[in-house]
Structures are given as structure tokens and as C-alpha cells.
Design an enzyme around this catalytic site. Structure first.
Site, short mmCIF file in Angstrom:
data_model
loop_
_atom_site.label_atom_id
_atom_site.label_comp_id
_atom_site.label_asym_id
_atom_site.label_seq_id
_atom_site.Cartn_x
_atom_site.Cartn_y
_atom_site.Cartn_z
CB VAL A 23 12.55 -2.06 -30.68
CG1 VAL A 23 13.80 -1.21 -30.90
CG2 VAL A 23 11.38 -1.17 -30.31
CB SER A 73 17.19 7.41 -12.74
OG SER A 73 18.38 8.15 -12.61
N GLY A 104 6.10 9.74 -17.01
CA GLY A 104 7.41 10.14 -16.53
C GLY A 104 8.51 9.81 -17.51
CG ASP A 128 -1.92 3.30 -14.32
OD1 ASP A 128 -2.52 2.42 -13.68
OD2 ASP A 128 -0.91 3.88 -13.89
NE ARG A 155 -20.16 -10.67 -9.69
CZ ARG A 155 -20.98 -9.77 -9.18
NH1 ARG A 155 -21.98 -10.14 -8.41
NH2 ARG A 155 -20.80 -8.49 -9.41
NE ARG A 163 -18.44 -12.81 4.68
CZ ARG A 163 -17.52 -13.72 4.99
NH1 ARG A 163 -16.63 -14.08 4.10
NH2 ARG A 163 -17.52 -14.27 6.19
CG MET A 170 -2.46 -1.20 -9.42
SD MET A 170 -0.90 -1.61 -10.20
CE MET A 170 0.11 -1.91 -8.74
N GLY A 171 -4.80 2.35 -10.23
CA GLY A 171 -5.34 3.54 -10.88
C GLY A 171 -5.37 4.70 -9.91
NE ARG A 215 -28.62 -15.40 -0.46
CZ ARG A 215 -29.16 -15.44 0.75
NH1 ARG A 215 -30.41 -15.00 0.91
NH2 ARG A 215 -28.50 -15.92 1.78
#
Length: 322
Positions: A23, A73, A104, A128, A155, A163, A170-171, A215
Site C-alpha cells: 500500500v 475497539s 469484523g 481462517d 506423527r 498412539r 484454529m477455525g 499402529r
């Protein structure tokens, strides 16, 4: 138009500095004075304005966060607050404003235009990727790559200890990060707000994977994809699966860091396009990139229309998890 202002608002996103830089330098190249507004809409109300030239944005292309700072704000949400902000802009001789942020930010910009007739355009700055009118938002690619690096490391541990790891990304309202990361990270299950998931179905996928010789498994969960998030989903899945489960919440680590090349290029294109849009007389529009081309979308559409995930990608993820 002789003097324009630029600010960032809402959550920070990698690439915002690249947009600010574009800009400023594009504005100067067109003979404009460029003013930076520090602290988002609150800074606009307080008149926290600084002149910006090409050297003020040197060495910012690679920096995460935002050099103009950001804030939410509550005062700007009131008509009185917006009137104060408009008065400060007019007294500073600002002819047009560029807002970099999410939904927003666009909503605030639309009200500033409607109530005080100040020309304003927006650039999509949010990790997002949930804004209508652009294929990708500034910061999304970096967030995906940051989360992916973490998932690759997890991983390794998951495989070593046999495991199941539930990894929350996020989302809150959209599953773009989870879907992209899930495919790239080879997740067995992807949980997103757009497609309901229940614990038993998730457990069935994990159990079937184990029967096929796997596994370990990775479950990527968008924070709004399951009530209670990844922690609650893991707890519920344990009722149907005998696997040892662990939970990792990546949180705000996804927002930070140096932007990827893709985000730097996108932000640079959109920042420059914002300047050109103002100079052409456009206002009340969000600047985006669709199919490689710059597109202008009215704020009303960008705010109200829902951008859907790619459902073919979601089906692909299930196929690749076999």
C-alpha cells in the site's frame, strides 16, 4: 485523491506487513501521501496517525504480525465512536482508507462508509480463509504450513508410541485450515464445523485403521468442529476405542512467524490493488483474488455470503486415509 490511510484490525495474520508495504509503496508511486493508523479502529478514534514512506516499510516483507499493531475497539462499535473516528480522518485530510482484516474489519469499514461517506476498501487479512470474494486470504498459507510442521513432528511420536493424537487447529466457524492441514498431513480423520462428526464414527475410523495394520492415527480437529474441541472429542472417542490417545492444541502459534512466499505475493498484489481501486473511484468493496485475477466484491456480499469448503477435498481426504 491526495492522501490515503491504511490500518490493520482484528486478529493478526502473517503477510499483513507485506500488504502494508505494498500500500505504502504503491501509493507513493502514484503520487499519494500514505498515513498509517496504529492500533486499528481504536487508533483511528484516538488519531494515532503516522506518515509512511518507502523506507518506513523496508525489511518488513518477511516479518509476521503487523507493524501498525491491531486491537479490537468496543468504542468503534457505537455510532459515537465511529463519528469520532470519521472526524479524526477528515481533520487529517485523509481522502480514502484501506482496511486490512477479516469479517469484523469489513463490517466496521462498511459502517464508516455508510454513516460518514469516507471512501474505504478492504483487503482480506485472516488466517481462517473464510472471507467470501477471494480464493485465499492473507495469512492462510502460512498458518497451514506452521500447523503442518507441528503435525509432522507429532506423527513421529504417535508412530513411536502407537498412539492416536487429536490435534486442534484454529477455525472456530470454518474448517479451511483443518481440511488443508489434514490432507497434507495424512490425517485419518478431519473434523470441521461444516460437516457434523460424532465420536463413535470417529472411533470406527480409528479402529478400522488399526485392523488394517496402522499402529497410530492423527485426528485433526478445527476448534469449532466439535463441541468442547479436541479435548472433549478425545475423551468421547476413548469410550469406543482402546487406543492410547493424546491431545495437542496448536493455538496461536499458527498466527505467528514469517509469511510464506505465497502469502507475501498475495499480500503484495492485494495491497497494490487496494490503492488502484481507491484511485479508480471504487469504495465499499473487498479486494480479493479469484482464479488468479483481482476481484472487487461489495462489502455486503463479502460479509453476508458464506464461503464453503471444497467438499471434493474432504472426500479425497477420506479416500487417502485408507
Amino acid at each position: 485523491m491526495k492522501r490515503i490511510a491504511v490500518f490493520t484490525s482484528g486478529g493478526d495474520a502473517p503477510g499483513m506487513n507485506a500488504a502494508i508495504r505494498a500500500v505504502v509503496r504503491s501509493g507513493v508511486a502514484h503520487g499519494l501521501e500514505v498515513i498509517g493508523i496504529r492500533g486499528g479502529y481504536q487508533g483511528m478514534i484516538e488519531g494515532d496517525f503516522i506518515p509512511m514512506g518507502p523506507r518506513d516499510v523496508a525489511n518488513t516483507l518477511q516479518r509476521g504480525g503487523t507493524i501498525l499493531l491491531t486491537a479490537r475497539s468496543k468504542e468503534f462499535m457505537t455510532p459515537e465512536g465511529r463519528a469520532k473516528a470519521a472526524d479524526k480522518l477528515k481533520k487529517a485530510g485523509i481522502d480514502g482508507v484501506i482496511a486490512i482484516g477479516g469479517n469484523g474489519t469489513y463490517a466496521g469499514a462498511a459502517k464508516l462508509l455508510a454513516e460518514h461517506h469516507i471512501p474505504v476498501v478492504g483487503a482480506p487479512g485472516t488466517i481462517d480463509n473464510d472471507l467470501y470474494g477471494t480464493d485465499y486470504t492473507i495469512g492462510f498459507d502460512t498458518a497451514v504450513n506452521t500447523a503442518l510442521e507441528a503435525i509432522d513432528r507429532i506423527r513421529d511420536t504417535a508412530a513411536s508410541h502407537s498412539r492416536v493424537f487429536f490435534i486442534e487447529v484454529m477455525g472456530r466457524h470454518a474448517g479451511f485450515i483443518a481440511l488443508e492441514v489434514g490432507i497434507a498431513g495424512g490425517a485419518e480423520v478431519i473434523v470441521i464445523p461444516e460437516i457434523p462428526t460424532n465420536a463413535q464414527a470417529c472411533a470406527e475410523v480409528i479402529n478400522k485403521s488399526a485392523e488394517k495394520g496402522k499402529r497410530s492415527s492423527i485426528v485433526v480437529v478445527a476448534e469449532g468442529g466439535y463441541e468442547g474441541g479436541a479435548e472433549q472429542l478425545a475423551k468421547d472417542v476413548r469410550q469406543y476405542s482402546g487406543f492410547d490417545a493424546r491431545v495437542t492444541v496448536l493455538g496461536h502459534i499458527q498466527r505467528g512467524g514469517s509469511p510464506t512466499a505465497k502469502d507475501r505475493v498475495l499480500a503484495s498484489r492485494l495491497g497494490a490493488a487496494c490503492v488502484e481501486a481507491l484511485l479508480s473511484g471504487a469504495s465499499g468493496v473487498a479486494i480479493g483474488e479469484v482464479n488468479g485475477e483481482i476481484r472487487l466484491t461489495p462489502f455486503k456480499e463479502a460479509i453476508e455470503k458464506r464461503k464453503d469448503i471444497n467438499h471434493k477435498k474432504y472426500e479425497l481426504a477420506k479416500v487417502l486415509a485408507l
